[in-house]
Design a protein around this motif. Sequence first.
Motif, PDB file in Angstrom:
ATOM      1  N   LEU A 117     100.566  -2.846  20.857  1.00  0.00           N
ATOM      2  CA  LEU A 117     100.144  -1.769  21.740  1.00  0.00           C
ATOM      3  C   LEU A 117      98.790  -1.224  21.272  1.00  0.00           C
ATOM      4  N   PRO A 118      98.028  -0.595  22.174  1.00  0.00           N
ATOM      5  CA  PRO A 118      96.747   0.015  21.771  1.00  0.00           C
ATOM      6  C   PRO A 118      96.997   1.270  20.932  1.00  0.00           C
ATOM      7  N   LYS A 120      95.076   4.234  19.989  1.00  0.00           N
ATOM      8  CA  LYS A 120      94.811   5.618  20.394  1.00  0.00           C
ATOM      9  C   LYS A 120      95.656   6.073  21.578  1.00  0.00           C
ATOM     10  N   PRO A 121      95.859   5.251  22.602  1.00  0.00           N
ATOM     11  CA  PRO A 121      96.742   5.703  23.688  1.00  0.00           C
ATOM     12  C   PRO A 121      98.150   6.013  23.208  1.00  0.00           C
ATOM     13  N   VAL A 122      98.659   5.196  22.275  1.00  0.00           N
ATOM     14  CA  VAL A 122     100.002   5.460  21.750  1.00  0.00           C
ATOM     15  C   VAL A 122     100.009   6.769  20.954  1.00  0.00           C
ATOM     16  N   LEU A 124      97.971   9.326  21.277  1.00  0.00           N
ATOM     17  CA  LEU A 124      97.837  10.437  22.228  1.00  0.00           C
ATOM     18  C   LEU A 124      99.145  10.681  22.964  1.00  0.00           C
ATOM     19  N   GLY A 125      99.852   9.586  23.329  1.00  0.00           N
ATOM     20  CA  GLY A 125     101.129   9.734  24.015  1.00  0.00           C
ATOM     21  C   GLY A 125     102.171  10.413  23.145  1.00  0.00           C
ATOM     22  N   LEU A 326      94.831  16.715  20.288  1.00  0.00           N
ATOM     23  CA  LEU A 326      94.459  15.598  21.163  1.00  0.00           C
ATOM     24  C   LEU A 326      92.983  15.246  21.018  1.00  0.00           C
ATOM     25  N   ALA A 330      91.483  11.654  19.675  1.00  0.00           N
ATOM     26  CA  ALA A 330      90.652  10.878  20.599  1.00  0.00           C
ATOM     27  C   ALA A 330      89.260  10.595  20.054  1.00  0.00           C
TER      28      ALA A 330
END
Length: 725
Positions: A117-118, A120-122, A124-125, A326, A330
């Motif tokens: 999985l990527p 940063k998106p994980v 942030l999620g 966040l 990011a």
Amino acid sequence: MKKLERDLGLSSVLAISVGAMIGSGVFILPALALEIAGPAVIVAYALAGVLVVPAALSKSEMATAMPEAGGTYIYIERGMGPLLGTIAGVGTWFSLSFKGALALVGGVPYLLLLFDLPLKPVALGLAAVLILINIAGAKQTGRLQIVIVVIMLAALGWFAAGSASGVTSANYASFFADGIGGLLAATGLVFVSYAGVTKVASVAEEVEKPGRNIPLGILGSLAFTTVLYVVIVTVLIGVTDLTSIAGSVTPVAVAAESTLGEFGVIIVILAAILALISTANAGILSSSRYPFAMSRDKLAPPSLSTVSERFGTPVFSITLTGAVLLVLIAFVPILDIAKLASAFQILVFGLINLAVVAFREGSTEYKPEFTSPLYPWMQIFGTITGLLLLTQMGSVAIGGAVVIIVGSIGWYLLYVRSRVSREGAATDAVRRRVGEDILIETESMIDDSPREVLVALTKNLDSDREQSLISIAADLVRPDDGRVVAVRFEEVPDQTPLTENIAMQSSSDISYESRINSLSAKFDVDIEADEIVSHDTKHAVVNFADNRGVDSIVTEHEPLRLRSRVLDDPIDWVVRYSPCDVLLVDNLGYNRPEQVVLSGGGGPYPPPAVNVAEAIATANKSDISLWYPADPNETDKYRQAINDYRIALSEMLPVSVQVESPRADGGRPSNPDVVVRRGNVERLRSVLSNDTLIFPRPGCTTITVYPHNAGQSRLIRWLFERLTF
């Protein structure tokens, strides 16, 4: 008011403290620190643990003195006042926010070893989910925290025991290759690993036997965690090639793969994910309570302390903290997140050490069950070493600390100061120490009267005003059988040569000397008359005072007019560059005054002004009245400190002393004959000054005393005086 039951024993305190520390310090930071210090990172962890001891002792002491539910901010704000409380609150808030971000950014890579999985998106999620959980009010229970700690310790213990046999001594070669600078930089970086050591203080109200269990729990968990970190990092370095873990995002998993195989990696991954998500959740929970607490104390907008009726949580405070989290995930690199988290924690720990000194030295009731040993050297050591670490951590850490300090000061000045009138124990302690130092100097100055005073006559005066100035000077030197030097200064144009003809005495000069000589017998003081002709009066006055070595200059100075403000007044220059004290006299007549007033702006009276007032009152058998402005916003501590100072001053002076404050209409409380007041060189040419606002033109002779600047020590004391009074 309901009280919390004291049901947390030593084992619970140890579990809370250990659980708050273990996380990023073992699963993330070793790889980052290795790039800075190499194998010496082992020493960096040990050194960081030692440098945390002063703050741990200080926090233990304050927690036993104030065993209340709360955080670091509460202790610092009560001890150091709203200004440093603001810095501590903001610094701790950011430190915990950065630690939460570090846990997520550093924990997700362990998860990605199992799932493609990527990153940063994980991250942030997961952050968004944790923010929503905190808003909804769900939080980990004490039992769950103990379970997490047990799983982490079991996994780490298994890793260390199972990998120890694979340690290769060659991996420790060139141990200090990066020098002391690299060691200190790495120590500063891993400092945040111990940030949770004092978290138990937030539940101090629930700890049984707090005088015993809090310090034992904090220091015991610190010792245990330090040893654990050193052992894990030693094994981590010993079983793998440094190039494979230095900078790695999953260093423990890399090491486990080389010694424990795939199963070992899975165990480490699960422990890391569990620990780091738990740390991130605790970070959001803890950090969001700082804006909440600051808001309740009026250091932040009231909306941040608003509790949602639906969820029962401070939604705005959690949302603000979540937004910061966040943004960090990011946009900020993980190394910078780690450096900033440590920098803010070092800053806060330094304030914790200073807060103990404030409580001990102040007048606030403070009775801890446990007291830090080696006070105050332990606290001084902790503060100085913290600052030293900051200087070695690079521009990011230093810049972050500076931004926090400057930003917090700006917020205090723009928002807090007008809303909060509290003051910390430190302010009272410094205020009383300044007052004691001023009293000591005042007593010394009273015993050492001026031996020679220059009366500088810089304008044509009638005989009465001339006599008034000399009478003041005579009263100053009489106790010590000193001398008055009365000099009439005459200024001639630059194009006029200073020849013998210019210097010849006129009939006016002869008359002047005759008058002065007659005053010597009248005042029973040795008086010397002289005349000086020059192209520049102000330089002539200062040069004469310097060459003659006089102790004070007495000269007439009327309230500044517009012309003197624009074109400059020679007396202003004399005050600034004089080698001695200068007494500027607003001369409205001086003849055996019966009441002498000492006028001040609320703080201690400057010793030279007290000396002048005492000499005049003693010479004329007068009373002294202490005038001070009434301030409706003054605190009880301030009022008590001022009263104690005035009582001590009254007992010191050999004349009758009374205290008066201005009337509500701004008028004078009495009708004095002479007013002696403080002079401020920086406000000499101001249109308004504090005294002018409080006592405008008192209708009698006013003597404004401008003390000679005796160097840096006096400037530092003046700064402390301005801050505390």
